[in-house]
Scaffold this active site. Structure first.
Site, PDB file in Angstrom:
ATOM      1  N   LEU A 232     -37.798 -51.677 -44.704  1.00  0.00           N
ATOM      2  CA  LEU A 232     -36.903 -50.669 -45.075  1.00  0.00           C
ATOM      3  C   LEU A 232     -37.321 -50.458 -46.653  1.00  0.00           C
ATOM      4  O   LEU A 232     -37.009 -51.466 -47.576  1.00  0.00           O
ATOM      5  CB  LEU A 232     -35.417 -50.979 -44.842  1.00  0.00           C
ATOM      6  N   ASP A 233     -37.133 -49.237 -47.112  1.00  0.00           N
ATOM      7  CA  ASP A 233     -37.337 -48.514 -48.608  1.00  0.00           C
ATOM      8  C   ASP A 233     -38.609 -49.545 -49.431  1.00  0.00           C
ATOM      9  O   ASP A 233     -38.655 -49.691 -50.565  1.00  0.00           O
ATOM     10  CB  ASP A 233     -36.251 -48.946 -49.312  1.00  0.00           C
ATOM     11  N   ALA A 234     -39.419 -50.068 -48.512  1.00  0.00           N
ATOM     12  CA  ALA A 234     -40.605 -50.830 -49.139  1.00  0.00           C
ATOM     13  C   ALA A 234     -42.003 -50.567 -48.823  1.00  0.00           C
ATOM     14  O   ALA A 234     -42.858 -50.937 -49.115  1.00  0.00           O
ATOM     15  CB  ALA A 234     -40.436 -52.187 -48.672  1.00  0.00           C
TER      16      ALA A 234
END
Length: 289
Positions: A232-234
């Site tokens: 997530l979000d990486a």
């Protein structure tokens, strides 16, 4: 606009670094009467890895567009152990926008699309709330409302996937779509889902991140546009930017300035993708000029 320009072939490659790579690729184009109009290359010294994007005009090129890929693969890609992508400038990508309640990013994308700044087709918009239906109607794009709960998430994602397939969608933009996509969904569109989020992560998570930033007295706020992965979000970062704030700002002005930078970063990320200027290697994105 792009339709008035000569049609070009766009080749992106990466492989272990070795001598003569640039000359081998450009010689392949020159020997077949191609006119190169753009070339950018980069060698990562730490990884000992080579990256390149080259674009040339198809008018007068001796190899038909259907035969370019097998010819290049046989002559250069296989001997040099290249990973590569070949695209053509007259093949417009089809983009789906997914959105929740916030309107700033979707309005910006649709306005840029209407003005011709984003050379892409938008066959549909998917929302999990009703609020953005009026925006889609304003721009004449079909809107599909698919509200998601814990109980119906798998069923609704299956409906989303069918809509994407039926509309021959090439890539997806999450314009502040406030739902976490499943790993199966993400695997179906590798390096083809673009997300935007504020750059106060991971320091300020959850609701009202700009209010949290205000309380901490931060001096910089920004946004990150990236490809979506299961982490997530990486995912691999495509574009980022920041703006300065000060003690004179209120939580409300910080929210508005945050929205401004989010719009700019997302549009730049989308533009880089549709012009085929991105190339992902491991968890890093090379952005060609």
């Amino acid at each position: 606009m792009q339709n008035n320009k000569p049609v070009t072939a766009i080749l992106r490659v990466h492989c272990p670094d070795q001598k003569g790579l640039i000359s081998r690729v450009t010689d392949f184009i020159q020997r077949n009467n191609g006119n190169i109009v753009a070339l950018d290359q980069y060698t990562d010294r730490f990884e000992d890895h080579f990256f390149m994007r080259v674009e040339w005009e198809l008018d007068g090129f001796d190899i038909s567009r259907d035969e370019i890929a097998p010819a290049f693969e046989y002559a250069i890609a296989n001997p040099c152990q290249m990973q590569w992508k070949l695209d053509f400038s007259d093949c417009r990508l089809r983009m789906c926008i997914m959105v929740s309640r916030l309107s700033h990013c979707i309005y910006d994308l649709l306005a840029r699309h209407r003005s011709g700044e984003l050379d892409v087709d938008i066959p549909l918009i998917i929302g999990n709330h009703q609020e953005m239906a009026a925006v889609a109607e304003q721009f004449g794009i079909p809107f599909h409302l698919l509200q998601i709960t814990k109980e119906n998430k798998a069923e609704q994602e299956a409906t989303q996937m069918k809509l994407l397939a039926d509309n021959k969608v090439d890539f997806i933009v999450l314009a502040r779509y406030m739902q976490i996509l499943s790993e199966d969904f993400i695997r179906a569109y590798p390096e083809r889902i673009i997300n935007i989020h504020h750059s106060t992560l991971p320091a300020f998570v959850g609701a009202k991140p700009y209010h949290q930033a205000y309380q901490r007295g931060v001096k910089l706020i920004g946004a990150t546009g990236h490809y979506v992965t299961a982490d997530l979000d990486a995912g691999p970062i495509i574009e980022q930017d920041v703006i300065r704030v000060s003690h004179m700002d209120t939580p409300e002005t910080m929210v508005q300035r945050g929205k401004d930078v989010e719009k700019i970063v997302l549009s730049r990320a989308v533009e880089a993708h549709i012009t085929r200027r991105t190339l992902v290697y491991k968890n890093k994105t090379i952005i060609f000029k």
